[in-house]
Design a protein around this motif. Structure first.
Motif, PDB file in Angstrom:
ATOM      1  N   LEU A  85       0.830  -1.211   0.000  1.00  0.00           N
ATOM      2  CA  LEU A  85       0.000   0.000   0.000  1.00  0.00           C
ATOM      3  C   LEU A  85       0.856   1.249   0.000  1.00  0.00           C
ATOM      4  CD1 LEU A  85      -2.947  -0.699   2.489  1.00  0.00           C
ATOM      5  CD2 LEU A  85      -2.873  -1.080   0.026  1.00  0.00           C
ATOM      6  N   ARG A  86       1.938   1.240   0.746  1.00  0.00           N
ATOM      7  CA  ARG A  86       2.767   2.437   0.873  1.00  0.00           C
ATOM      8  C   ARG A  86       3.581   2.727  -0.380  1.00  0.00           C
ATOM      9  NH1 ARG A  86       1.290   1.022   5.742  1.00  0.00           N
ATOM     10  NH2 ARG A  86       1.184   2.620   7.375  1.00  0.00           N
ATOM     11  N   ARG A  87       3.534   1.837  -1.349  1.00  0.00           N
ATOM     12  CA  ARG A  87       4.214   2.096  -2.622  1.00  0.00           C
ATOM     13  C   ARG A  87       3.347   2.955  -3.551  1.00  0.00           C
ATOM     14  NH1 ARG A  87       6.488  -3.565  -4.791  1.00  0.00           N
ATOM     15  NH2 ARG A  87       7.496  -2.191  -6.320  1.00  0.00           N
ATOM     16  N   ASN A  88       2.143   3.327  -3.093  1.00  0.00           N
ATOM     17  CA  ASN A  88       1.250   4.127  -3.934  1.00  0.00           C
ATOM     18  C   ASN A  88       1.539   5.624  -3.859  1.00  0.00           C
ATOM     19  OD1 ASN A  88      -0.332   2.054  -5.084  1.00  0.00           O
ATOM     20  ND2 ASN A  88      -1.508   1.869  -3.195  1.00  0.00           N
ATOM     21  N   GLY A  89       2.598   6.016  -3.151  1.00  0.00           N
ATOM     22  CA  GLY A  89       2.984   7.422  -3.153  1.00  0.00           C
ATOM     23  C   GLY A  89       2.862   8.084  -1.795  1.00  0.00           C
ATOM     24  N   GLU A  90       3.489   9.244  -1.662  1.00  0.00           N
ATOM     25  CA  GLU A  90       3.558   9.947  -0.388  1.00  0.00           C
ATOM     26  C   GLU A  90       2.178  10.363   0.108  1.00  0.00           C
ATOM     27  OE1 GLU A  90       4.872  11.470   3.066  1.00  0.00           O
ATOM     28  OE2 GLU A  90       6.019  10.263   1.635  1.00  0.00           O
ATOM     29  N   HIS A  91       1.316  10.829  -0.803  1.00  0.00           N
ATOM     30  CA  HIS A  91      -0.029  11.246  -0.399  1.00  0.00           C
ATOM     31  C   HIS A  91      -0.793  10.073   0.222  1.00  0.00           C
ATOM     32  CE1 HIS A  91      -3.828  13.392  -0.432  1.00  0.00           C
ATOM     33  NE2 HIS A  91      -4.386  12.422  -1.129  1.00  0.00           N
ATOM     34  N   PHE A  92      -0.691   8.903  -0.387  1.00  0.00           N
ATOM     35  CA  PHE A  92      -1.374   7.716   0.131  1.00  0.00           C
ATOM     36  C   PHE A  92      -0.776   7.313   1.484  1.00  0.00           C
ATOM     37  CE2 PHE A  92      -2.833   3.360   0.318  1.00  0.00           C
ATOM     38  CZ  PHE A  92      -4.060   3.400  -0.313  1.00  0.00           C
ATOM     39  N   ARG A  93       0.548   7.401   1.607  1.00  0.00           N
ATOM     40  CA  ARG A  93       1.190   7.051   2.883  1.00  0.00           C
ATOM     41  C   ARG A  93       0.713   7.953   4.007  1.00  0.00           C
ATOM     42  NH1 ARG A  93       5.677   6.003  -0.529  1.00  0.00           N
ATOM     43  NH2 ARG A  93       6.553   8.093  -0.211  1.00  0.00           N
TER      44      ARG A  93
END
Length: 378
Positions: A240-248
């Protein structure tokens, strides 16, 4: 003697029971579970499925549970982001994603209100046969005994590992290898931004707003091999955290509210959907990778399809068999394109993306056409 016995009271079986009972047939609906109860599911219902709920008089009850209408869809793809309003389907302006313990229970109640008899905790043990045709079922009861009930038609709506399909030895018309694993759980504190889909880094992620202020966050990926139970949570969180800083940041502000649900059992197939005295509907007849979230919507369409074909007296076996033959042909014809689309998407291959997608990602006409294809909207 019943006109129809339906085995399985989830969304396909309960909807079929409701429609057949409304058509005047005497219907017995069986399920091995008690209701309300949950089951593995992506939850999302596309606009054609929402339109059926509205037509059947169930949609307002679903929305009254706090399940939001999802009116915006965003696709994050390699090199592109497509976002737009959910395309309208008649008067329906969005999808929705009720918890299955809510949706299935409401459909069972609608079936009972239409005149169907419902028996929970009734596990089918065997079929009754007469002159080479299915003539009913033998099922266990809540009190520990066994009951035999007879019907002109027995419908298996009992999922991809259907007991009815096994007992009638329904052959596969088409089979394809399983492609993905599916992990999901429920989060609080995630901003409601409509349906968000990420297809990045060889995996798919879906954020699906549902009831009680929760968001179902699902991960699909093509496994390299078996994943040990103790490694699943770490894999889920890491992907999940590979989906980008906003998602993280959103995950950091959110909270996981349930255990992680994991499913690697995702077969792709069509079975023969009918035979003497029997028929299959829902995942029992046709199952595909859940990456396009079409399961519930397709179950509703199939329920309506078989109910329309069976809007005849069922006391003539030859007439009923002709109606079921038409249903079987319709099912294969109507659902094959979406089946093949799901297989292509489940390969999670960036080369499968339309070549003009990046160029037209900000064109509202193109985006609307793309979202219509996703939702199965003409």
């Amino acid at each position: 003697m019943y006109d129809v016995i339906i085995v399985g009271a989830r969304c396909a079986g309960a909807a079929t029971a409701m429609l057949l009972a409304r058509a005047g047939h005497r219907v017995l609906l069986l399920d091995r579970m008690s209701f309300p109860s949950d089951t593995l599911s992506t939850l999302y219902i596309h606009q054609p499925g929402v339109a059926r709920l509205d037509r059947w008089g169930v949609l307002n009850q679903v929305l009254a549970t706090g399940c939001p209408l999802i009116t915006r869809i965003t696709f994050h793809l390699p090199g592109a982001c497509l976002s737009g309003p959910a395309p309208a389907f008649g008067s329906i302006t969005g999808g929705c994603a009720p918890r299955r313990r809510t949706l299935d229970h409401l459909l069972v109640q609608a079936a009972v209100a239409a005149g169907a008899e419902f028996r929970p905790r009734a596990t089918v043990l065997d079929l009754v046969w007469k002159d080479g045709a299915v003539a009913g079922v033998r099922h266990g009861s809540r009190r520990g005994g066994q009951v035999v009930e007879r019907a002109r038609l027995t419908v298996g709506a009992d999922g991809r590992h259907s007991t009815v399909a096994r007992l009638v030895r329904a052959p596969y018309v088409r089979q394809d290898p399983a492609l993905t694993c599916f992990y999901y759980t429920y989060w609080s504190g995630i901003p409601e931004q409509g349906l968000r889909l990420h297809f990045l880094h060889g995996a798919g992620t879906a954020c699906v707003p549902t009831q009680d202020g929760l968001t179902l966050i699902a991960l699909q990926f093509r496994p390299d091999g078996p994943v040990a139970p103790q490694d699943r949570e770490r894999l889920y969180q890491g992907r999940l955290r590979r989906n980008g800083e906003h998602f993280r940041r959103q995950l950091a502000d959110g909270r996981q509210e349930d255990r992680l649900y994991c499913c690697a059992d995702q077969p792709n197939f069509f079975r023969r959907a009918h035979g003497p005295g029997w028929a299959l509907v829902g995942d029992a007849a046709h199952n595909k990778d859940p990456i396009t979230a079409r399961g519930i919507t397709d179950a509703f369409l199939q329920a309506e399809m078989i109910a329309n074909r069976l809007s005849i007296p069922l006391d003539d076996p030859r007439e009923m068999e002709a109606a079921l033959s038409r249903y079987g042909r319709d099912l294969l014809c109507q659902f094959t394109p979406a089946y093949e689309s799901a297989l292509r998407t489940a390969r999670l291959d960036a080369d499968e993306l339309p070549p003009d997608l990046v160029q037209h990602q900000h064109d509202p006409v193109y985006v609307d056409r793309f979202l219509r294809r996703y939702g199965g909207i003409p």
